[in-house]
Write a protein that holds these residues in place. Structure first.
Motif, short mmCIF file in Angstrom:
data_model
loop_
_atom_site.label_atom_id
_atom_site.label_comp_id
_atom_site.label_asym_id
_atom_site.label_seq_id
_atom_site.Cartn_x
_atom_site.Cartn_y
_atom_site.Cartn_z
N LEU A 296 -33.49 -79.41 55.09
CA LEU A 296 -33.76 -80.17 56.10
C LEU A 296 -34.60 -81.56 55.49
CD1 LEU A 296 -34.46 -80.86 59.04
CD2 LEU A 296 -36.35 -79.38 59.11
N TYR A 297 -35.30 -81.12 54.47
CA TYR A 297 -36.11 -82.30 54.01
C TYR A 297 -35.70 -82.48 52.66
CZ TYR A 297 -39.33 -81.21 57.57
OH TYR A 297 -39.84 -80.99 58.67
N ASP A 298 -34.30 -82.44 52.41
CA ASP A 298 -33.49 -82.87 50.99
C ASP A 298 -32.85 -84.21 51.72
OD1 ASP A 298 -32.29 -83.36 48.90
OD2 ASP A 298 -31.05 -81.47 48.99
N TYR A 299 -33.74 -85.31 51.55
CA TYR A 299 -33.27 -86.30 52.36
C TYR A 299 -31.87 -86.83 52.00
CZ TYR A 299 -38.03 -86.20 54.17
OH TYR A 299 -39.32 -85.87 54.75
N ASN A 300 -31.85 -87.27 50.47
CA ASN A 300 -30.75 -87.74 49.99
C ASN A 300 -29.53 -86.91 50.27
OD1 ASN A 300 -32.28 -90.04 48.90
ND2 ASN A 300 -32.31 -88.68 46.89
N VAL A 316 -29.56 -102.84 63.22
CA VAL A 316 -29.79 -101.46 63.02
C VAL A 316 -30.77 -100.86 62.08
CG1 VAL A 316 -27.23 -100.81 63.57
CG2 VAL A 316 -28.04 -101.05 61.20
N LYS A 317 -31.49 -99.77 62.60
CA LYS A 317 -32.64 -99.40 61.82
C LYS A 317 -32.07 -98.51 60.70
CE LYS A 317 -35.87 -97.51 64.29
NZ LYS A 317 -36.71 -96.74 65.06
N VAL A 318 -32.68 -98.87 59.31
CA VAL A 318 -32.40 -98.21 58.32
C VAL A 318 -33.40 -97.68 57.59
CG1 VAL A 318 -31.35 -98.96 55.97
CG2 VAL A 318 -30.85 -100.35 57.67
N GLY A 319 -33.05 -96.43 57.24
CA GLY A 319 -34.09 -95.17 56.56
C GLY A 319 -33.44 -94.17 56.89
N TYR A 320 -34.16 -92.91 56.76
CA TYR A 320 -33.94 -91.60 56.92
C TYR A 320 -33.72 -91.34 58.35
CZ TYR A 320 -34.01 -91.10 51.69
OH TYR A 320 -33.76 -91.25 50.36
N ASN A 321 -32.74 -91.07 58.83
CA ASN A 321 -32.59 -90.90 60.27
C ASN A 321 -31.97 -89.29 60.64
OD1 ASN A 321 -32.88 -93.50 61.73
ND2 ASN A 321 -31.94 -94.04 59.88
N GLU A 407 -39.53 -79.34 50.12
CA GLU A 407 -40.63 -79.71 50.71
C GLU A 407 -40.66 -80.90 51.37
OE1 GLU A 407 -43.43 -77.84 51.18
OE2 GLU A 407 -43.04 -76.24 49.86
N PRO A 408 -41.27 -81.14 52.39
CA PRO A 408 -41.32 -82.46 53.16
C PRO A 408 -42.07 -83.56 52.16
CG PRO A 408 -42.08 -80.97 54.51
CD PRO A 408 -41.93 -80.44 53.38
N LYS A 409 -41.40 -84.81 52.18
CA LYS A 409 -41.94 -86.02 51.49
C LYS A 409 -42.36 -87.29 52.49
CE LYS A 409 -39.23 -84.60 47.48
NZ LYS A 409 -38.25 -84.03 48.21
N PRO A 410 -43.19 -87.94 51.89
CA PRO A 410 -43.45 -89.03 52.79
C PRO A 410 -42.25 -89.88 52.97
CG PRO A 410 -45.39 -88.81 51.34
CD PRO A 410 -44.10 -87.83 50.91
N LEU A 411 -41.92 -90.51 54.16
CA LEU A 411 -40.59 -91.33 54.33
C LEU A 411 -40.97 -92.79 54.14
CD1 LEU A 411 -39.16 -89.47 57.48
CD2 LEU A 411 -38.22 -89.40 55.09
N PRO A 412 -40.16 -93.38 53.66
CA PRO A 412 -40.26 -94.85 53.47
C PRO A 412 -40.40 -95.70 54.70
CG PRO A 412 -38.20 -94.21 52.84
CD PRO A 412 -38.84 -93.07 52.77
#
Length: 584
Positions: A296-300, A316-321, A407-412
């Motif tokens: 779930l938190y393996d963002y890449n 459009v919004k750019v980031g981890y969606n 583990e969850p990490k802070p999102l940009p």
């Protein structure tokens, strides 16, 4: 157990029926089974006074991911109720209801890319309960009102105050009563066993099982105990006592096999360890759940960088969606493999075709495909259908890999990317009929209209987005039409994947929810931008968009500057008209 509670509950139902109430009981487990027993006996008693009372509805919601063994058992209880109704000439109707196709768990997670519901990702609490259970029940109750032309329809639940502190608080918040109907956001409801203890529940079922009390549950009471015992480490102590904060003694809680709102599915794990022969076929769902939780938190790996909503100004919004298309493709491979292996295991065990569960059928697959198309990012048209054929036609199997918890990490911070220029540059025409020619035979020569757009692909509308699964078209489309179209070169590399959506609309395989075509038209244009960027830059196109994006502050400044230019343009136009003597 004091039979006074049972008799009181039966008498309550008798009075409701004699006062012309139609009763529905949501049947899902031990507590609601007790409610249904009392409702049936109350109906019998009422009919001795007035043979025209009723009917009684026994209703079970199939979310598709409820504990498979228990859900199958509950359907056996339905069959027992139907037999009992025939024997005593009772107006009992059993129903299995479902969430809408677009809200099914597999369509939400694999199709729409909705994040797995956890305490951290579910800002509205258990919104899954609303989408998968409450909303289907509300639709069912609306249909009952139309069918019976009355508002006197009451839902009887098996909720009990002693289940938990939060459950007790919710009962009181809704002001629910054990002896009378109250009005809630679900309509008229009653909680007839709200003051029962767990010992009361199992004592009644024990009396039924031992033939001391007549009940339609007579042939199923022992099976109910067996399943709950297996979910409680193989033991079932009726009189172990209770605490307000928990329900331990034979109090297994069976929920969805993918539920991540709790740390572990202890009841399912206990079932499997107690009797692998009976419950082991559900083990792959635990593996699938673990994979989704761990990634779930393996963002890449699991997340898309590009948002799905077109913001003001064409950004459009750019980031981890939401989940990325690539991640969803892996989920589809794993789940289709689980389906295929279940069918194989069933045949090996029983000697004929069948299955104890099937998570993705033709309708679910096509709805998943529809969601992928409208988002954009597929490399080839029909990726979901291609994966289906990989598994079910060509026999490929995809094992769920071993993973460790990320583990969850802070999102940009989210950034913004303008795609307006790409819409024109890549000729992103949305739902215009530019690429459909030659894909359908006998196609209707007519067009749809939105505003000034008069050549959009034809479509049909309904109360909700739906796939035609009744006429055999879904089966034919997946099994035959699509592979034939691929073989004919219609969906080769370089062809925009959105073409397939136009075909699905024009052949009436896909029906849209009323009023959604204008939004879908814009979504398809955005998807076509993503598809063009993907074909131009490959897998890294999302990161390139992030690199070329602007901050939220810059985005707001750009919008403000754009509004100022519009006002200046309007003022200049008004001045020019005045100078020309054209102001009246």
């Amino acid at each position: 157990m004091q039979l006074s509670k049972v008799n009181r509950t039966i008498e309550t139902f008798k009075n409701l029926f004699l006062n012309n109430w139609i009763i529905t009981v949501g049947l899902s487990g031990k507590d609601s089974a007790c409610v249904s027993h009392c409702a049936v006996e109350g109906l019998k008693a009422a009919m001795d006074v007035n043979p025209m009372v009723g009917p009684l509805y026994l209703v079970t919601t199939n979310t598709t991911i409820d504990n498979f063994e228990l859900h199958g058992f509950i359907l056996d209880v339905h069959a027992g109720a139907e037999q009992y109704a025939r024997e005593f000439n009772l107006p009992i109707i059993t129903k299995e209801i479902n969430p809408s196709l677009s809200s099914l768990p597999m369509v939400e997670y694999i199709g729409r890319g909705k994040l797995l519901r956890t305490p951290a990702t579910s800002t509205n609490g258990r919104d899954c309960t609303i989408e998968w259970k409450i909303d289907p029940m509300k639709r069912f109750l609306r249909d009952l009102k139309n069918t019976h032309q009355t508002n006197k329809i009451a839902s009887a639940s098996g909720t009990r105050s002693l289940e938990s502190v939060s459950r007790a608080a919710n009962i009181e918040k809704r002001n629910e009563s054990a002896v009378g109907v109250v009005e809630t956001n679900l309509g008229y409801t009653i909680a007839p066993i709200k003051d029962w203890t767990l010992t009361d529940v199992w004592s009644l079922l024990n009396l039924i099982e031992s033939d001391e009390i007549e009940s339609y549950l007579e042939s199923n009471a022992q099976g109910l105990r067996k399943h709950y015992s297996a979910g409680n480490d193989g033991t079932c102590d009726l009189f172990a006592g209770e605490k307000l904060s928990s329900d331990k003694a034979c109090g297994a809680r069976f929920g969805c096999v993918l539920c991540a709102m709790v740390e572990n599915d202890a009841s399912l794990e206990s079932q499997i360890s107690t009797s692998f022969e009976t419950y082991g076929y559900m083990a792959p769902m635990l593996k699938f759940r673990e994979f989704m939780i761990n990634t779930l938190y393996d963002y890449n790996y699991s997340r898309s960088m590009l948002g799905r909503q077109l913001k003001e100004g064409g950004y459009v919004k750019v980031g981890y969606n939401q989940y990325s298309i690539a991640y969803r493709q892996d989920l589809l491979r794993f789940m289709l493999t689980i389906d295929a292996q279940e069918s194989e295991a069933f045949y090996e065990q029983y000697g004929y075709d069948g299955c104890r569960f099937s998570m993705i059928g033709y309708k679910e697959l096509l709805m998943i495909q529809y969601q992928w198309i409208r988002e954009g990012g597929e490399k080839l048209a029909g990726e979901a259908l291609r994966i289906w054929h990989d598994v079910h036609t060509h026999g490929k199997r995809y094992a769920i890999p071993e993973t460790t918890y990320a583990e969850p990490k802070p999102l940009p911070k989210y950034r913004y990317y303008n795609i307006n220029g790409y819409v024109k540059h890549h000729a992103c025409t949305g739902l215009h009929e530019d690429n459909v020619n030659g894909l359908l035979t006998g196609r209707l020569h007519r067009s749809a209209k939105i505003g000034n757009d008069v050549d959009l692909v034809p479509f049909e509308e309904g109360e909700k987005a739906e796939i035609d699964g009744e006429s055999g078209m879904a089966w034919s489309f997946v099994e035959h039409w699509f592979p034939d179209a691929v073989a004919g070169g219609h969906f080769d590399e370089g062809k925009c994947p959105t073409t397939l959506l136009k075909v699905m609309l024009e052949c009436k395989l896909l029906k849209l929810r009323k009023g959604t075509l204008p939004r879908l038209h814009k979504e398809v244009q955005r998807a076509q931008v993503y598809n063009a960027l993907s074909q131009t830059y490959g897998d890294c196109y999302q990161h390139l968009c992030f690199g070329a994006s602007i901050s939220e502050e810059e985005y707001k400044e750009n919008l403000k500057a754009g509004l100022q230019r519009q006002e200046t343009h309007k003022a200049q136009s008004a001045f020019d008209f005045e100078q020309a003597g054209l102001v009246f």
